[in-house]
Design an enzyme around this catalytic site. Structure first.
Site, PDB file in Angstrom:
ATOM      1  N   VAL A   1      -4.575   7.137   5.345  1.00 11.57           N
ATOM      2  CA  VAL A   1      -3.246   6.950   5.946  1.00 11.57           C
ATOM      3  C   VAL A   1      -2.146   7.309   4.938  1.00 11.57           C
ATOM      4  CG1 VAL A   1      -4.024   5.255   7.640  1.00 11.57           C
ATOM      5  CG2 VAL A   1      -3.319   4.460   5.360  1.00 11.57           C
TER       6      VAL A   1
ATOM      7  N   HIS B   1      -6.626   8.215  11.710  1.00 10.79           N
ATOM      8  CA  HIS B   1      -6.264   6.789  11.673  1.00 10.79           C
ATOM      9  C   HIS B   1      -4.785   6.577  11.410  1.00 10.79           C
ATOM     10  CE1 HIS B   1     -10.733   5.734  10.778  1.00 10.79           C
ATOM     11  NE2 HIS B   1     -10.504   5.973  12.056  1.00 10.79           N
TER      12      HIS B   1
ATOM     13  N   GLY C   1     -16.070  11.293   0.196  1.00  6.74           N
ATOM     14  CA  GLY C   1     -15.475  10.012  -0.195  1.00  6.74           C
ATOM     15  C   GLY C   1     -15.270   9.057   0.947  1.00  6.74           C
ATOM     16  N   THR C   2     -16.290   8.947   1.811  1.00  9.61           N
ATOM     17  CA  THR C   2     -16.187   7.965   2.884  1.00  9.61           C
ATOM     18  C   THR C   2     -17.478   7.173   3.014  1.00  9.61           C
ATOM     19  OG1 THR C   2     -15.813   7.600   5.257  1.00  9.61           O
ATOM     20  CG2 THR C   2     -16.793   9.719   4.629  1.00  9.61           C
ATOM     21  N   SER C   3     -17.315   5.887   3.291  1.00 12.41           N
ATOM     22  CA  SER C   3     -18.502   5.017   3.404  1.00 12.41           C
ATOM     23  C   SER C   3     -19.162   5.197   4.764  1.00 12.41           C
ATOM     24  CB  SER C   3     -18.086   3.553   3.241  1.00 12.41           C
ATOM     25  OG  SER C   3     -17.094   3.237   4.217  1.00 12.41           O
TER      26      SER C   3
ATOM     27  N   CYS D   1      15.636  -1.651  20.570  1.00 17.86           N
ATOM     28  CA  CYS D   1      15.300  -2.767  21.473  1.00 17.86           C
ATOM     29  C   CYS D   1      15.205  -4.114  20.748  1.00 17.86           C
ATOM     30  CB  CYS D   1      13.983  -2.479  22.185  1.00 17.86           C
ATOM     31  SG  CYS D   1      12.539  -2.751  21.132  1.00 17.86           S
TER      32      CYS D   1
ATOM     33  N   GLN E   1      -9.371  10.227   7.319  1.00 14.01           N
ATOM     34  CA  GLN E   1      -9.268   8.835   7.763  1.00 14.01           C
ATOM     35  C   GLN E   1      -8.169   8.134   6.971  1.00 14.01           C
ATOM     36  OE1 GLN E   1     -13.523   7.105   8.371  1.00 14.01           O
ATOM     37  NE2 GLN E   1     -13.681   8.636   6.777  1.00 14.01           N
TER      38      GLN E   1
ATOM     39  N   CYS F   1       8.674  -0.958  21.700  1.00 13.27           N
ATOM     40  CA  CYS F   1       9.007   0.227  22.528  1.00 13.27           C
ATOM     41  C   CYS F   1       8.449   1.524  21.954  1.00 13.27           C
ATOM     42  CB  CYS F   1      10.530   0.340  22.662  1.00 13.27           C
ATOM     43  SG  CYS F   1      11.360   0.905  21.146  1.00 13.27           S
TER      44      CYS F   1
ATOM     45  N   ARG G   1       0.836  -1.194   0.000  1.00 15.61           N
ATOM     46  CA  ARG G   1       0.000   0.000   0.000  1.00 15.61           C
ATOM     47  C   ARG G   1       0.879   1.255   0.000  1.00 15.61           C
ATOM     48  NH1 ARG G   1      -4.029  -0.849   4.830  1.00 15.61           N
ATOM     49  NH2 ARG G   1      -4.764   1.216   4.212  1.00 15.61           N
TER      50      ARG G   1
END
Ligand code: BV8
Ligand code: ZN
Length: 268
Positions: free
Chosen positions: A112, A128, A204-206, A167, A110, A139, A79
Site C-alpha cells: 500500500v 490492496h 517478497g510475499t508470504s 458530508c 499487495q 460518502c 505507517r
C-alpha cells in the site's frame, strides 16, 4: 534452490535470466518483503508499540475502524510517515528498469506504499489499495492530505481522523481491509496478466492473503513458469519452477546484470 545468501549459483541466475529474456509477457507480484529493504516494516512487523497487542487481520478491518477509529487512523498515519521517510531500494529500481525495457510486463502489488512508483514503475496494480488515497468512510469522496510528513511517534498514539468537508463523515485509509472486496477492475487486470503471462515472478510475499495469494497457483495450473524470491520458505515455494532463497535487493539486480531485461533477439 539457489541460495543467494551464499552467493547465488551462477548457472541458476543465468538460466533464469535466459528464461526471462525469452519470455514475451512477464507478470510480477510483490509483497511487503520488497519494501522491507527500504525500512518499511512488513505487514506483521508493523504491529509495534501501541498496536503490538493486536493481530494485523483484526486491526486492518472496517469493524476495527468503527470500534476505535483513532487507534486505527493512528496506525495508518504512522505507517504513512514511515513510507514518506523511506526511499525505493535496488529491488524496486530493478523492477522499474525491467518494465521500461520490456513493455509487456505487468506489476501487481499487495503493498500500500508508493515505492514502486517512486522507483519509476507505471500503471502499478495496487490490489490492496494505497496509504496515499484516503477517502470518506461515509460518502467515499477522496480526501487530500495536507503537504508534509505526519509526525507520528514510534510508540504510536491514537489520532483523530480528519473529517470530510462534503458530508462531515470520518476519513478512512484508502486500503482494502479484510473482508472488503478488491477493486474489481484492478483485480481483473491482475488475473488477466497472470493468465496471459509466460512467467510470473512472486517477490517478497508470504502468500497468506487471498485472493492475491492464489495467483502463483493459477499461473502454475496454466503451465506458466513461476519464479519465487523470498528470504524464507513459504507456501508459494511449492508452486515455483525456480526459487531463490535470498533478499530481493540482491537477487533482482543480479538477474538484471545477467541481461534479463534485454529481449531475446531471435537470429533468423
Ligand atoms: C476478499 C491492506 C472478498 C491493509 C491487506 C480464501 C482462503 C482463506 C481466506 C480468504 C480467502 N478469500 C478471502 C479470504 C479472507 C481474507 C484472507 O485472505 N484472510 C487471510 C488472513 C487468510 N481476504 C480478504 O478478506 C480479501 N478480501 O477476499 O474479498 C470478500 C468480500 C466480502 C466479504 C468477504 C470476502 C482482502 C484482503 C486484503 C487485506 N488487506 N492490506 C493494510 O495494509 O493495512 S493484506 C496485507 O497483508 C498486505 O497488503 C499483504 O497483502 C498482506 C501481507 O502479505 P505480504 O505482503 O506477503 O507481507 P508479509 O509480512 O506477510 O510477508 C512478507 C514476506 O516477505 C515474508 O514471506 C518474508 O519472508 C519476505 N521478506 C521479508 N524481507 C524480504 C523478504 N523477501 C525477500 N527479500 C527481503 N528483503
Ligand atoms: Zn463524506
Amino acid at each position: 534452490m539457489s541460495d543467494i545468501s551464499n552467493g547465488v549459483s551462477r548457472e541458476s541466475l543465468t538460466q533464469v535470466a535466459n528464461l526471462l529474456r525469452c519470455a514475451e509477457r512477464i507478470a510480477i507480484l510483490t509483497g511487503a518483503g520488497i519494501s522491507a529493504e527500504s525500512g518499511i516494516p512488513t505487514f506483521r512487523d508493523s504491529l509495534t508499540g501501541l498496536w503490538q497487542q493486536f493481530n494485523a487481520a483484526d486491526l486492518a478491518t472496517a469493524d476495527a475502524y468503527r470500534r476505535d477509529k483513532e487507534l486505527v487512523w493512528g496506525w495508518y498515519e504512522w505507517r504513512r510517515m514511515k513510507v514518506l521517510l523511506s526511499e525505493p531500494n535496488p529491488g524496486h529500481v530493478a523492477i522499474a528498469r525491467l518494465a521500461n525495457e520490456r513493455p509487456l510486463c505487468t506489476l501487481i502489488t499487495q503493498n500500500v506504499d508508493d515505492l514502486h512508483e517512486r522507483a519509476g514503475s507505471q500503471d502499478v496494480l495496487h490490489v490492496h489499495g494505497s496509504l496515499h488515497s484516503p477517502r470518506c468512510f461515509a460518502c467515499a469522496r477522496p480526501y487530500h492530505f495536507p503537504d508534509g510528513i505526519p509526525e507520528e511517534p514510534e510508540g504510536g498514539r491514537r489520532l483523530k481522523p480528519p473529517v470530510c468537508t462534503h458530508c462531515g463523515g470520518n476519513i478512512r485509509p484508502g486500503v482494502v481491509w479484510f473482508n472488503e472486496s478488491l477493486p474489481a477492475a484492478i483485480w481483473q487486470a491482475s488475473e488477466l496478466a497472470v493468465r496471459t503471462c509466460d512467467v510470473l515472478l512472486s517477490i517478497g510475499t508470504s502468500g497468506l492473503v487471498y485472493p492475491a495469494a492464489g495467483l502463483p497457483s493459477l499461473a502454475r495450473r496454466l503451465g506458466k513458469m513461476v519464479i519465487v524470491i523470498n528470504t524464507n520458505a513459504t507456501e508459494q515455494d511449492r508452486m515455483a519452477t525456480h526459487c531463490f532463497r535470498g533478499r530481493v535487493g540482491e537477487v533482482l539486480p543480479a538477474l538484471l546484470a545477467d541481461g534479463w531485461g534485454r529481449p531475446h533477439v531471435k537470429v533468423e
